[in-house]
Design a protein around this motif. Structure first.
Motif, PDB file in Angstrom:
ATOM      1  N   LEU A 173       5.631  -6.611 -10.103  1.00  0.00           N
ATOM      2  CA  LEU A 173       4.629  -7.517  -9.546  1.00  0.00           C
ATOM      3  C   LEU A 173       4.237  -8.468 -10.665  1.00  0.00           C
ATOM      4  O   LEU A 173       3.801  -8.021 -11.739  1.00  0.00           O
ATOM      5  CB  LEU A 173       3.407  -6.745  -9.044  1.00  0.00           C
ATOM      6  N   HIS A 175       2.505 -12.361 -12.035  1.00  0.00           N
ATOM      7  CA  HIS A 175       1.515 -13.399 -11.758  1.00  0.00           C
ATOM      8  C   HIS A 175       2.187 -14.666 -11.230  1.00  0.00           C
ATOM      9  O   HIS A 175       3.255 -15.068 -11.699  1.00  0.00           O
ATOM     10  CB  HIS A 175       0.740 -13.748 -13.028  1.00  0.00           C
ATOM     11  N   LYS A 214      13.010 -13.096  -5.869  1.00  0.00           N
ATOM     12  CA  LYS A 214      11.667 -13.009  -5.292  1.00  0.00           C
ATOM     13  C   LYS A 214      11.741 -12.371  -3.914  1.00  0.00           C
ATOM     14  O   LYS A 214      12.478 -12.832  -3.040  1.00  0.00           O
ATOM     15  CB  LYS A 214      11.036 -14.402  -5.189  1.00  0.00           C
ATOM     16  N   TYR A 217       5.534 -13.027  -1.621  1.00  0.00           N
ATOM     17  CA  TYR A 217       4.422 -13.625  -2.346  1.00  0.00           C
ATOM     18  C   TYR A 217       3.126 -13.197  -1.671  1.00  0.00           C
ATOM     19  O   TYR A 217       2.983 -13.343  -0.451  1.00  0.00           O
ATOM     20  CB  TYR A 217       4.526 -15.154  -2.362  1.00  0.00           C
ATOM     21  N   TYR A 221      -3.675 -12.169  -3.922  1.00  0.00           N
ATOM     22  CA  TYR A 221      -3.765 -11.875  -5.355  1.00  0.00           C
ATOM     23  C   TYR A 221      -3.079 -12.945  -6.206  1.00  0.00           C
ATOM     24  O   TYR A 221      -3.143 -12.879  -7.435  1.00  0.00           O
ATOM     25  CB  TYR A 221      -3.109 -10.527  -5.675  1.00  0.00           C
ATOM     26  N   ILE A 223       0.203 -13.245  -6.550  1.00  0.00           N
ATOM     27  CA  ILE A 223       1.253 -12.547  -7.287  1.00  0.00           C
ATOM     28  C   ILE A 223       2.528 -12.513  -6.453  1.00  0.00           C
ATOM     29  O   ILE A 223       2.492 -12.604  -5.216  1.00  0.00           O
ATOM     30  CB  ILE A 223       0.853 -11.104  -7.676  1.00  0.00           C
ATOM     31  N   SER A 224       3.655 -12.384  -7.129  1.00  0.00           N
ATOM     32  CA  SER A 224       4.954 -12.291  -6.464  1.00  0.00           C
ATOM     33  C   SER A 224       5.545 -10.905  -6.683  1.00  0.00           C
ATOM     34  O   SER A 224       5.360 -10.288  -7.743  1.00  0.00           O
ATOM     35  CB  SER A 224       5.925 -13.341  -7.019  1.00  0.00           C
ATOM     36  N   VAL A 225       6.270 -10.432  -5.662  1.00  0.00           N
ATOM     37  CA  VAL A 225       7.020  -9.187  -5.759  1.00  0.00           C
ATOM     38  C   VAL A 225       8.457  -9.564  -6.100  1.00  0.00           C
ATOM     39  O   VAL A 225       9.070 -10.379  -5.405  1.00  0.00           O
ATOM     40  CB  VAL A 225       6.980  -8.400  -4.434  1.00  0.00           C
ATOM     41  N   LEU A 249       4.050  -9.847 -16.055  1.00  0.00           N
ATOM     42  CA  LEU A 249       3.752  -8.764 -15.120  1.00  0.00           C
ATOM     43  C   LEU A 249       2.251  -8.543 -15.060  1.00  0.00           C
ATOM     44  O   LEU A 249       1.559  -8.582 -16.094  1.00  0.00           O
ATOM     45  CB  LEU A 249       4.435  -7.469 -15.563  1.00  0.00           C
ATOM     46  N   ALA A 266       2.964  -3.550 -14.009  1.00  0.00           N
ATOM     47  CA  ALA A 266       3.423  -3.179 -12.667  1.00  0.00           C
ATOM     48  C   ALA A 266       4.938  -3.274 -12.610  1.00  0.00           C
ATOM     49  O   ALA A 266       5.511  -4.220 -12.081  1.00  0.00           O
ATOM     50  CB  ALA A 266       2.768  -4.070 -11.617  1.00  0.00           C
ATOM     51  N   MET A 293       1.092   0.639  -7.125  1.00  0.00           N
ATOM     52  CA  MET A 293       1.781  -0.581  -6.689  1.00  0.00           C
ATOM     53  C   MET A 293       1.819  -0.669  -5.166  1.00  0.00           C
ATOM     54  O   MET A 293       1.639  -1.761  -4.606  1.00  0.00           O
ATOM     55  CB  MET A 293       3.202  -0.612  -7.262  1.00  0.00           C
ATOM     56  N   LEU A 297       0.431  -3.739  -2.418  1.00  0.00           N
ATOM     57  CA  LEU A 297       1.284  -4.356  -1.416  1.00  0.00           C
ATOM     58  C   LEU A 297       0.718  -4.208  -0.010  1.00  0.00           C
ATOM     59  O   LEU A 297       1.021  -4.993   0.881  1.00  0.00           O
ATOM     60  CB  LEU A 297       2.698  -3.764  -1.479  1.00  0.00           C
TER      61      LEU A 297
END
Length: 298
Positions: A173, A175, A214, A217, A221, A223-225, A249, A266, A293, A297
């Protein structure tokens, strides 16, 4: 009573006739391993009779190798630690390591390591051997740690590591929202001056290659997974590479991440895929994300 790890083969028509030394070389038993067997309590048998490496083999001969007994490392103490073992056979086990657990003891955290837990598991299950980690994870990185139960298995997997045939995938995860859905980072990585821990991108660093994709998104938050695959295995590689492109991260305050919503980097080692060196069958191990984590999600 000392215990041995043993392995056996039946000589095929295609392999015979052959000198035992050459036969064992074809099975990836090195000269160093043969020296260890000869001088430290191992043995070579053909058709139940102890022999030397100068023995000639014929079709149908049964070759057995008894490897010397292994002593547990004196620098590690076994500890009764709960282990999430997700794969096991006579040669390997794989443990789903939780965040916060070091792979091996350190000066800063001498207790509660994965290694100590594995040694206790060996004692309880009468498994001869010491701790042979095929891969290691940072203390706060979760996921798959593959462990060899004996030196020979470890040497075969180390060869696969060098040949880059062990495939691992990580979930992180990070930023921000990645501009590209996938990409490759090739920046070299080296030690940061005046730090024994921190690494950085530097021109004179070691070649390092990270592929990322990716997956999602999370705007709530920001943030991207991300799924990541490594071609090299540098210390902190994922953490350094993602920070270098402006997406550290989350939780990774060493490399610019915020710990507001999670208290560790993460990063999770989700899958490991390799060809089993004793069966030649592909092994795929996959573990779920840890609770901290998964909670983000959801």
């Amino acid at each position: 009573m000392n215990k041995f790890f043993e392995i056996s083969w039946v000589v095929t028509e295609a392999e015979a006739p052959v000198l035992l030394r050459e036969f064992l070389k074809s099975k990836q038993i090195s000269k160093a391993a043969l020296t260890d067997i000869k001088f430290h309590g191992g043995a070579l048998f053909v058709n139940e009779k102890e022999v030397t490496v100068r023995t000639f083999l014929s079709k149908g001969d049964v070759v057995k190798v008894y490897f010397p007994p292994e002593k547990q490392s004196e620098s590690m103490e076994a500890e009764n630690t709960t282990l999430d073992i997700v794969y096991e056979d006579e040669h390997f086990l794989a443990v789903n390591k939780p965040p916060g657990m070091p792979t091996i003891p350190s000066l800063y955290q001498p207790k509660g390591s994965l290694a100590a837990g594995v040694l206790f598991y060996y004692q309880q299950n009468d498994i001869p051997g010491t701790f042979h980690a095929v891969n290691r994870l940072d203390k706060d990185t979760s996921g798959i740690v593959l462990v060899a139960k004996h030196r020979f298995a470890h040497s075969l997997m180390s060869k696969q590591q060098r040949e880059k045939t062990i495939k691992r995938e990580y979930i992180a995860l990070v930023h921000g929202k990645l501009e590209q859905d996938n990409g490759t980072i090739t920046s070299p990585i080296g030690r940061k001056p005046d730090s024994i821990i921190e690494r950085m991108v530097r021109e004179d660093g070691q070649p390092s290659i990270t592929h990322y994709e990716k997956l999602n998104y999370l705007s709530i938050y920001h943030i991207s997974v991300v799924r990541l695959k490594l071609e090299t295995g540098r210390t902190h590689q994922i953490r350094v590479h993602m920070a270098s492109i402006g997406h550290p991260l989350i939780g990774d305050d060493l490399y610019g991440g915020s710990r507001d919503i999670i208290k560790r980097q993460a990063l999770h080692s989700e899958t490991a895929r390799f060809v089993h060196p004793f069966s030649d069958k592909e092994v795929l191990i996959k573990v779920d994300l840890p609770y901290d984590m998964r909670k983000l999600l959801k």
